[in-house]
Design an enzyme around this catalytic site. Sequence first.
Site, PDB file in Angstrom:
ATOM      1  N   LYS A  52      45.963  -9.348 -26.842  1.00 27.86           N
ATOM      2  CA  LYS A  52      44.646  -9.980 -26.735  1.00 27.86           C
ATOM      3  C   LYS A  52      44.504 -11.123 -27.740  1.00 27.86           C
ATOM      4  O   LYS A  52      43.817 -12.120 -27.481  1.00 27.86           O
ATOM      5  CB  LYS A  52      43.531  -8.954 -26.945  1.00 27.86           C
ATOM      6  CG  LYS A  52      43.547  -7.806 -25.952  1.00 27.86           C
ATOM      7  CD  LYS A  52      43.667  -8.294 -24.516  1.00 27.86           C
ATOM      8  CE  LYS A  52      43.988  -7.156 -23.564  1.00 27.86           C
ATOM      9  NZ  LYS A  52      45.361  -6.655 -23.674  1.00 27.86           N
ATOM     10  N   SER A 144      55.580   6.049 -25.038  1.00 26.67           N
ATOM     11  CA  SER A 144      56.550   5.488 -24.091  1.00 26.67           C
ATOM     12  C   SER A 144      57.231   4.285 -24.718  1.00 26.67           C
ATOM     13  O   SER A 144      56.866   3.831 -25.798  1.00 26.67           O
ATOM     14  CB  SER A 144      55.839   5.076 -22.794  1.00 26.67           C
ATOM     15  OG  SER A 144      54.858   4.074 -23.069  1.00 26.67           O
ATOM     16  N   GLY A 179      58.753  -9.050 -13.762  1.00 26.93           N
ATOM     17  CA  GLY A 179      57.784  -7.973 -13.672  1.00 26.93           C
ATOM     18  C   GLY A 179      56.401  -8.513 -13.929  1.00 26.93           C
ATOM     19  O   GLY A 179      56.061  -8.866 -15.051  1.00 26.93           O
ATOM     20  N   LEU A 180      55.581  -8.620 -12.871  1.00 25.83           N
ATOM     21  CA  LEU A 180      54.269  -9.262 -12.985  1.00 25.83           C
ATOM     22  C   LEU A 180      53.141  -8.251 -12.846  1.00 25.83           C
ATOM     23  O   LEU A 180      52.197  -8.436 -12.074  1.00 25.83           O
ATOM     24  CB  LEU A 180      54.150 -10.378 -11.944  1.00 25.83           C
ATOM     25  CG  LEU A 180      55.175 -11.511 -12.114  1.00 25.83           C
ATOM     26  CD1 LEU A 180      55.087 -12.493 -10.958  1.00 25.83           C
ATOM     27  CD2 LEU A 180      54.980 -12.219 -13.447  1.00 25.83           C
ATOM     28  N   ILE A 183      51.143  -6.497 -18.210  1.00 32.37           N
ATOM     29  CA  ILE A 183      51.737  -7.169 -19.363  1.00 32.37           C
ATOM     30  C   ILE A 183      52.390  -8.484 -18.962  1.00 32.37           C
ATOM     31  O   ILE A 183      52.214  -9.518 -19.616  1.00 32.37           O
ATOM     32  CB  ILE A 183      52.778  -6.262 -20.047  1.00 32.37           C
ATOM     33  CG1 ILE A 183      52.087  -4.998 -20.595  1.00 32.37           C
ATOM     34  CG2 ILE A 183      53.486  -7.005 -21.181  1.00 32.37           C
ATOM     35  CD1 ILE A 183      51.054  -5.278 -21.650  1.00 32.37           C
ATOM     36  N   GLY A 184      53.149  -8.478 -17.878  1.00 35.69           N
ATOM     37  CA  GLY A 184      53.844  -9.684 -17.447  1.00 35.69           C
ATOM     38  C   GLY A 184      52.897 -10.829 -17.162  1.00 35.69           C
ATOM     39  O   GLY A 184      53.146 -11.974 -17.560  1.00 35.69           O
ATOM     40  N   ASP A 305      50.461   8.265 -23.055  1.00 36.18           N
ATOM     41  CA  ASP A 305      51.414   7.490 -22.257  1.00 36.18           C
ATOM     42  C   ASP A 305      52.648   8.285 -21.860  1.00 36.18           C
ATOM     43  O   ASP A 305      53.330   7.932 -20.893  1.00 36.18           O
ATOM     44  CB  ASP A 305      51.866   6.253 -23.038  1.00 36.18           C
ATOM     45  CG  ASP A 305      50.769   5.210 -23.162  1.00 36.18           C
ATOM     46  OD1 ASP A 305      49.633   5.500 -22.742  1.00 36.18           O
ATOM     47  OD2 ASP A 305      51.037   4.118 -23.677  1.00 36.18           O
ATOM     48  N   HIS A 436      19.049 -13.797 -14.246  1.00 39.78           N
ATOM     49  CA  HIS A 436      19.502 -15.090 -13.711  1.00 39.78           C
ATOM     50  C   HIS A 436      19.497 -16.117 -14.845  1.00 39.78           C
ATOM     51  O   HIS A 436      18.539 -16.184 -15.623  1.00 39.78           O
ATOM     52  CB  HIS A 436      18.565 -15.559 -12.591  1.00 39.78           C
ATOM     53  CG  HIS A 436      18.853 -16.958 -12.131  1.00 39.78           C
ATOM     54  ND1 HIS A 436      19.897 -17.262 -11.285  1.00 39.78           N
ATOM     55  CD2 HIS A 436      18.240 -18.144 -12.439  1.00 39.78           C
ATOM     56  CE1 HIS A 436      19.909 -18.567 -11.079  1.00 39.78           C
ATOM     57  NE2 HIS A 436      18.913 -19.134 -11.763  1.00 39.78           N
TER      58      HIS A 436
END
EC number: 1.8.1.4
Length: 469
Positions: A52, A144, A179-180, A183-184, A305, A436
């Site tokens: 982030k 993991s 790998g999308l 994370i990717g 995980d 609004h």
Amino acid sequence: MEEKKVDVAIIGSGSAGLYALGKVKPSGKSFVLINGGEQGTTCARVGCMPSKALIQAAEDFHRCKILGRYGVEGHKALTLDTEEAIGHVQDLRDTFVDRVISNSTAHMSDEVFIEGYAKFVEPNLLDVDGLRIRAEKIIIATGSRPVMPKPWAAFGDRILTTDQLFEEEDLPESLAVIGLGVIGLEIGQSLARLGVDVTGFDMLETIGGLDDPEVAKAAIDIIGKDFPLYLGHGAEITEEDDKLRVTAGDKSVLVEKVLASLGRRPNLDNLQLENAGIELGENGMPAYNPQTMQIGNSAIFLAGDVNGDRPLLHEAGDEGRIAGFNATSDKIQAFQRKPPIAINFVDPNICHVGKRWSELDQETTVTGEVNLAPVGRALIMGKNKGIIRVYADKASGKLLGSEMICTKGENLAHLLAWCIQQDLTVGELLQMPFYHPVIEEALQAALYDLYGKVDQKNSSPITELRTVQ
């Protein structure tokens, strides 16, 4: 051999382990917390928080490019010191890790916090680098690690995972992201916006875990404008001079480095679970109850995980609490899990809430949607791209789920998750206040579209205020 005896042993001091400890410690039961490898949670060290920080740096720099529309001169001449940028990310990462450690294991004695790798000797007996620990209940929260195909190891440090990415001193000139998923996409878009020549690959025909066809189509179109996406073919890597060639189908690129973003593998390999009488299934996981976290009828619990079910911090927290509660109770208690919510912090956000498109019964479900293009607040922000899709049971009108790609999706996803947990109908949602101009008006429009398709209507028009009794 001397044995240390405790009521509860927790293996892993990551998020799930620490939340489990939060239940075990006040119970009065004796315990040990065992941790092998780096301290600090996956979130703080290599996951949520450093990613982030990188995303924020990339978004701020990217937004500078549109300053010309406000009459700001010289914005096109702005440059980026990439070493400084990655250094800022690392500084923030270190701050988050330090906070985790200082608020958890830093003040624990050697008697209860044991550093080393645990393995089972018997169902209730652990060995930690020669120290034997006998525990009545054991919680496995070992987390993991990134998946890395063995042949790729030959390319050395030119293949990165998130475990190495945030240790880099500078950004590469070019990068292939293989790998999308979450994370990717996050890393790929961020690095592309910071000036790296990024190319994305995935063997699936979709990205970000999306399976709603309309949202997936929008996501590919929007994210594909930041960096090219090559989908539907597995990627192969070969060495060419001092670079790596990545080929998928008829697409091929030459890059300085590759980010392997192929998912994460549970850290169960070295626990020697067979000595505990625990059998692993075809997926390499033991059978466990996600409402109790108990493995079969054993005295062993699985949380976070490591179970590969919902690899998210808030889920790890819930699972740790459940495991900790049951490990200190005389009776195993099942707990209702919260509605699934997942947020991909690309720009615009990709979010999943409740039931996924692939989980819906299309004969009994209706869908409402809105395109972000005409939404006033989004247009003002210069972020009027994307789509929101919401799902409901046709007969009852009960909200079931949503998938979306839109600005501030992280906020809308929470609102919808809260409503799903309260079993609210579409009509009840529309009776709530909408300000609004806000992005929530886009959600309101999608709900209006959905309301027109459900059978269950409110007793009075949704545009009318409720009467006072």
